[in-house]
Design a protein around this motif. Structure first.
Motif, short mmCIF file in Angstrom:
data_model
loop_
_atom_site.label_atom_id
_atom_site.label_comp_id
_atom_site.label_asym_id
_atom_site.label_seq_id
_atom_site.Cartn_x
_atom_site.Cartn_y
_atom_site.Cartn_z
N PRO A 211 -6.50 -18.79 7.32
CA PRO A 211 -6.50 -17.43 6.77
C PRO A 211 -5.19 -16.72 7.11
CG PRO A 211 -8.57 -17.90 7.90
CD PRO A 211 -7.63 -19.02 8.25
N PHE A 212 -4.63 -16.01 6.13
CA PHE A 212 -3.38 -15.31 6.40
C PHE A 212 -3.26 -14.01 5.61
CE2 PHE A 212 -2.26 -17.80 2.67
CZ PHE A 212 -1.31 -17.05 2.00
N GLY A 213 -2.43 -13.13 6.14
CA GLY A 213 -2.01 -11.92 5.46
C GLY A 213 -0.50 -11.86 5.54
N VAL A 214 0.07 -10.72 5.18
CA VAL A 214 1.53 -10.62 5.23
C VAL A 214 1.94 -9.30 5.88
CG1 VAL A 214 1.79 -11.99 3.13
CG2 VAL A 214 1.80 -9.50 2.97
N TYR A 215 3.18 -9.29 6.38
CA TYR A 215 3.78 -8.02 6.77
C TYR A 215 5.14 -7.92 6.12
CZ TYR A 215 6.95 -9.91 10.45
OH TYR A 215 7.95 -10.55 11.14
N PHE A 216 5.57 -6.69 5.91
CA PHE A 216 6.83 -6.42 5.23
C PHE A 216 7.59 -5.38 6.04
CE2 PHE A 216 9.58 -4.24 2.25
CZ PHE A 216 10.12 -5.27 1.49
N TYR A 217 8.79 -5.75 6.49
CA TYR A 217 9.61 -4.87 7.33
C TYR A 217 10.32 -3.85 6.43
CZ TYR A 217 12.79 -3.59 11.16
OH TYR A 217 13.48 -2.91 12.15
N SER A 218 10.06 -2.57 6.70
CA SER A 218 10.57 -1.51 5.83
C SER A 218 11.90 -0.92 6.33
CB SER A 218 9.54 -0.38 5.73
OG SER A 218 10.07 0.69 4.98
N TYR A 219 12.81 -0.74 5.36
CA TYR A 219 14.04 0.02 5.60
C TYR A 219 14.08 1.29 4.75
CZ TYR A 219 16.09 -4.03 8.00
OH TYR A 219 16.37 -5.05 8.87
N ALA A 220 12.95 1.64 4.17
CA ALA A 220 12.91 2.76 3.23
C ALA A 220 13.21 4.08 3.93
CB ALA A 220 11.55 2.82 2.55
N ASP A 221 14.11 4.86 3.34
CA ASP A 221 14.32 6.22 3.83
C ASP A 221 14.27 7.24 2.70
OD1 ASP A 221 16.70 5.71 2.56
OD2 ASP A 221 17.95 5.87 4.35
N ASP A 222 13.82 6.78 1.49
CA ASP A 222 13.58 7.72 0.39
C ASP A 222 12.55 7.11 -0.55
OD1 ASP A 222 14.93 5.90 -1.31
OD2 ASP A 222 16.85 6.90 -0.96
N VAL A 223 12.12 7.89 -1.52
CA VAL A 223 11.06 7.46 -2.43
C VAL A 223 11.49 6.23 -3.22
CG1 VAL A 223 9.78 8.12 -4.50
CG2 VAL A 223 10.03 9.75 -2.61
N GLU A 224 12.72 6.20 -3.67
CA GLU A 224 13.20 5.07 -4.46
C GLU A 224 13.12 3.77 -3.67
OE1 GLU A 224 16.92 4.18 -7.50
OE2 GLU A 224 17.19 5.57 -5.83
N ASP A 225 13.47 3.83 -2.38
CA ASP A 225 13.38 2.64 -1.52
C ASP A 225 11.93 2.19 -1.39
OD1 ASP A 225 16.06 2.62 -1.12
OD2 ASP A 225 15.99 3.40 0.92
N ALA A 226 11.01 3.12 -1.18
CA ALA A 226 9.61 2.76 -1.00
C ALA A 226 9.04 2.09 -2.25
CB ALA A 226 8.78 3.99 -0.65
N VAL A 227 9.41 2.60 -3.43
CA VAL A 227 8.97 1.99 -4.68
C VAL A 227 9.51 0.57 -4.79
CG1 VAL A 227 9.17 2.10 -7.20
CG2 VAL A 227 8.69 4.18 -5.89
N SER A 228 10.79 0.40 -4.49
CA SER A 228 11.41 -0.91 -4.59
C SER A 228 10.79 -1.90 -3.60
CB SER A 228 12.92 -0.80 -4.35
OG SER A 228 13.55 -2.04 -4.54
N GLU A 229 10.47 -1.42 -2.41
CA GLU A 229 9.84 -2.30 -1.42
C GLU A 229 8.45 -2.73 -1.87
OE1 GLU A 229 12.15 -1.15 2.71
OE2 GLU A 229 10.12 -0.38 2.41
N ALA A 230 7.69 -1.82 -2.46
CA ALA A 230 6.36 -2.18 -2.98
C ALA A 230 6.49 -3.22 -4.09
CB ALA A 230 5.64 -0.94 -3.48
N GLU A 231 7.46 -3.04 -4.98
CA GLU A 231 7.69 -4.02 -6.04
C GLU A 231 8.12 -5.36 -5.46
OE1 GLU A 231 10.60 -1.89 -8.24
OE2 GLU A 231 9.13 -0.92 -9.55
N HIS A 232 8.87 -5.31 -4.39
CA HIS A 232 9.32 -6.52 -3.71
C HIS A 232 8.11 -7.33 -3.24
CE1 HIS A 232 12.34 -8.31 -0.54
NE2 HIS A 232 11.78 -9.24 -1.30
N VAL A 233 7.16 -6.69 -2.58
CA VAL A 233 5.98 -7.37 -2.07
C VAL A 233 5.13 -7.93 -3.22
CG1 VAL A 233 3.85 -7.11 -0.75
CG2 VAL A 233 5.93 -5.96 0.01
N ILE A 234 4.92 -7.13 -4.24
CA ILE A 234 4.10 -7.57 -5.37
C ILE A 234 4.71 -8.82 -6.01
CG2 ILE A 234 3.31 -6.94 -7.67
CD1 ILE A 234 3.07 -4.04 -6.61
N ARG A 235 6.02 -8.86 -6.12
CA ARG A 235 6.68 -10.04 -6.69
C ARG A 235 6.42 -11.28 -5.83
NH1 ARG A 235 11.59 -12.23 -5.33
NH2 ARG A 235 12.39 -10.31 -4.38
N LEU A 236 6.54 -11.14 -4.52
CA LEU A 236 6.40 -12.29 -3.63
C LEU A 236 4.97 -12.78 -3.53
CD1 LEU A 236 8.79 -11.22 -0.72
CD2 LEU A 236 9.21 -12.95 -2.47
#
Length: 602
Positions: A211-236
């Motif tokens: 069984p596994f889950g994932v973690y994603f290390y965030s560098y977001a410091d604005d809304v645009e970064d947070a959106v891009s990071e979410a898209e990054h995870v969904i792609r992977l």
């Protein structure tokens, strides 16, 4: 004194980062107070009360602020030069791929665990000096660095990234690893920021059923970064089924850490909403200090919380689902240190959990009986699951499970008497109270130096226990005996009787084993062994009369009292000049004693 503590902390920190100071601090009377205090740990800054440590942290925070300003300027210049979020690089048609000509920004982790991308966790944890392996399963519970149970921990797992390199997941699975949290990536949605081992690790866990889950290390410091990071995870995550949540890793001081609490909350909610809409469960990871000072909004209480606190316990006040306990775990199949985590989530709350089969429920009921009958208490969830899983998978038999409960320290420390022990076996193995004859029969064995394992085996091999195991759908099995007295029970009863009758005392176990081994090996006959007792100085010094001598021979040889006329018959020989050795030979050569010897299997 204050100056001394300050210097010690500064030196320890510098040595930690230089890689020459030992990470683990072992608990002893000589451990400095600043180290042995369970509150003083990396990622638990708010609990450090020593003024000297505060002074050292103040100096460190000043340096971090200076570095943060510098790196912020660097990021701004880098974005300006490379137009990181310009339409040419990140429009909707190609935001999953970056052209070869576009060089990725260098993102280096800086947090309580990293310094410019270098793994530098500070673990100030008390370790007991006893001979045990910390953070491991002990049959009923996991233990911490002090050897104490970790309350309510149900599973042990690891979190990994490309920092662990190539992993032998078959060995990992065999080393009591129940789950894994795998880093899939970091930063904005660019392939350069995918974790290099993400697919390799995820594919291995999928193949092996880990069984596994994932973690994603965030560098977001604005809304645009947070959106891009979410898209990054969904792609992977496309094509993968997760058993554990997607954890948003909030720890980087140079990006997320410079934001206000409300700004961090806004970015967290953006990430959560996008991943949740895509069908994933979302949780959040941070150390205890961040949970207490930055991620304080009640909104986080609604979602899985993963708390990092490198200490012998996690004392975060709010509810949490997972605890990251140490960065220095040793797991077979992984060449580096690895984070050890403990999961507190009941099975029924895990994603994808199905209703257990009736067979599983029946076995669980069998384990429940062992807890209540043997240990006299309700089972903890982790223990109930552990024993049920081992029986369900046919890893162990019903006999081995019963042995595992009866010979656990928890049961042995009850110091119960032999009669109580036999009654417990009746209720556990036969599902009924003991009858008077049966109780006397088994207690007699115990009172004559047969072991409790010998008696347990007798119950296990009964037809009643076989029927119970069949009812619960488990294999009965058996247990092996190794002690010489257990392998020769009838000889043991005879030797024990010799001690009790001829010497008027119980034999010590070493003496019993000595005589039994010599008779069982054929070195001595039972009669020769009896001769050693009867003509020992200890027996002779009792100065028994002839009548008493004959009576004791009946009791010792035949385990009965003499009948009418028996004593007179043998004492008549003594009165007519025969020796006591002559009378002894008469008993030793009798048909009654011959039949007794045959029952010994000799």
């Amino acid at each position: 004194m204050k100056g001394t503590k300050t210097l010690a902390v500064v030196l320890a920190a510098s040595l930690l980062f230089s890689g020459v100071f030992p990470v683990n601090v072992f608990a002893s009377e000589e451990v400095p107070a600043a180290v042995s205090d369970s509150e003083t740990m990396a990622g638990d800054d708010e609990t450090i009360e020593s003024e000297s440590i505060v002074d050292a942290e103040t100096e460190t925070e000043t340096e971090i602020e200076t570095e943060t300003e510098s790196e912020t300027e660097t990021k701004t210049e880098s974005q300006s030069e490379e137009t990181q979020y310009s339409e040419s690089d990140m429009d909707s048609s190609n935001q999953n791929n970056v052209s070869d000509e576009t060089e990725a920004d260098v993102l280096l982790e800086n947090s309580w665990r990293y310094t410019d991308g270098v793994w530098t966790p500070q673990e100030i944890v008390p370790y007991a000096e006893n001979d045990f392996t910390p953070w491991t399963w002990q049959g009923e519970y996991y233990i911490n660095s002090m050897g104490d149970p970790i309350p309510n921990a149900l599973r042990r797992g690891i979190d990994v990234s490309e920092h662990q390199g190539e992993i032998d997941w078959e060995k990992v699975k065999a080393d009591d690893v129940s789950f894994a949290i795998i880093r899939c990536g970091y930063g904005s949605n660019r392939e350069e920021y995918d974790d290099k081992y993400w697919e390799i690790n995820a594919d291995a866990c999928t193949r092996l059923g880990i069984p596994f889950g994932v973690y994603f290390y965030s560098y977001a410091d604005d809304v645009e970064d947070a959106v891009s990071e979410a898209e990054h995870v969904i792609r992977l995550l496309e094509g993968y089924d997760l058993d554990y949540p997607v954890y948003y890793d909030l720890e980087d001081e140079n990006y997320v850490g410079k934001l206000s609490n409300s700004e961090i909350l806004e970015l967290s909610q953006i990430f959560y909403n996008m991943l949740s809409d895509a069908g994933y469960e979302v949780g959040f990871y941070a150390n205890k200090y961040w949970w207490n000072t930055k991620l304080t909004d009640s909104w986080y209480d609604q979602h899985p919380r993963w708390v990092a606190q490198y200490n012998y316990q996690c004392d975060y006040a709010k509810n949490y689902d997972m605890w990251q306990a140490t960065p220095t775990g040793k797991i077979d199949g992984i060449s580096t240190n690895v984070d050890i985590n403990f999961d507190y989530t009941p099975d029924s709350q895990l994603p994808g959990t199905e209703e257990p089969s009736q067979e599983y429920k029946d076995i669980e009921a069998f384990v429940y009986r062992l807890y209540t009958n043997v240990l006299g208490r309700e089972p903890e969830d982790s223990g109930l699951e552990y024993w049920t899983e081992r029986l369900y998978s046919k890893e162990i038999t019903g006999a081995e499970a019963a042995w595992g409960f009866i010979f656990t320290p928890e049961f042995e420390n009850k110091n119960i008497d032999n009669e109580t022990y036999v009654n417990i076996l009746y209720n556990t193995c036969l599902d009924r109270d003991a009858d008077a004859d049966g109780l006397d029969y088994w207690v007699n064995y115990l009172n004559n130096h047969l072991s409790r394992e010998f008696v347990l085996r007798g119950f296990i091999e009964s037809r009643e226990f076989s029927n119970i195991c069949s009812t619960y759908g488990i294999e009965r099995g058996s247990i092996s005996l190794t002690e010489i007295q257990d392998l020769n029970p009838e000889i043991t009863l005879f030797i024990s009787r010799c001690y009790r009758v001829f010497l008027d005392r119980d034999g010590e176990l070493s003496g019993i084993q000595y005589w039994v081994s010599r008779v069982a090996s054929g070195e001595l006959t039972p009669g020769t062994a009896a001769f050693g007792f009867i003509f020992s100085p200890e027996f002779k010094n009792k100065n028994y009369s002839d009548e008493e001598y004959v009576t004791y021979l009946y009791r010792g040889f035949f385990d009965r009292e003499p009948e009418d006329g028996d004593v007179e018959y043998w004492t008549s020989f003594l009165k007519n000049g025969k020796t006591r050795e002559f009378v002894f030979d008469g008993f030793n050569g009798s048909q009654e004693f011959y039949n007794l010897i045959k029952s010994f299997g000799l």
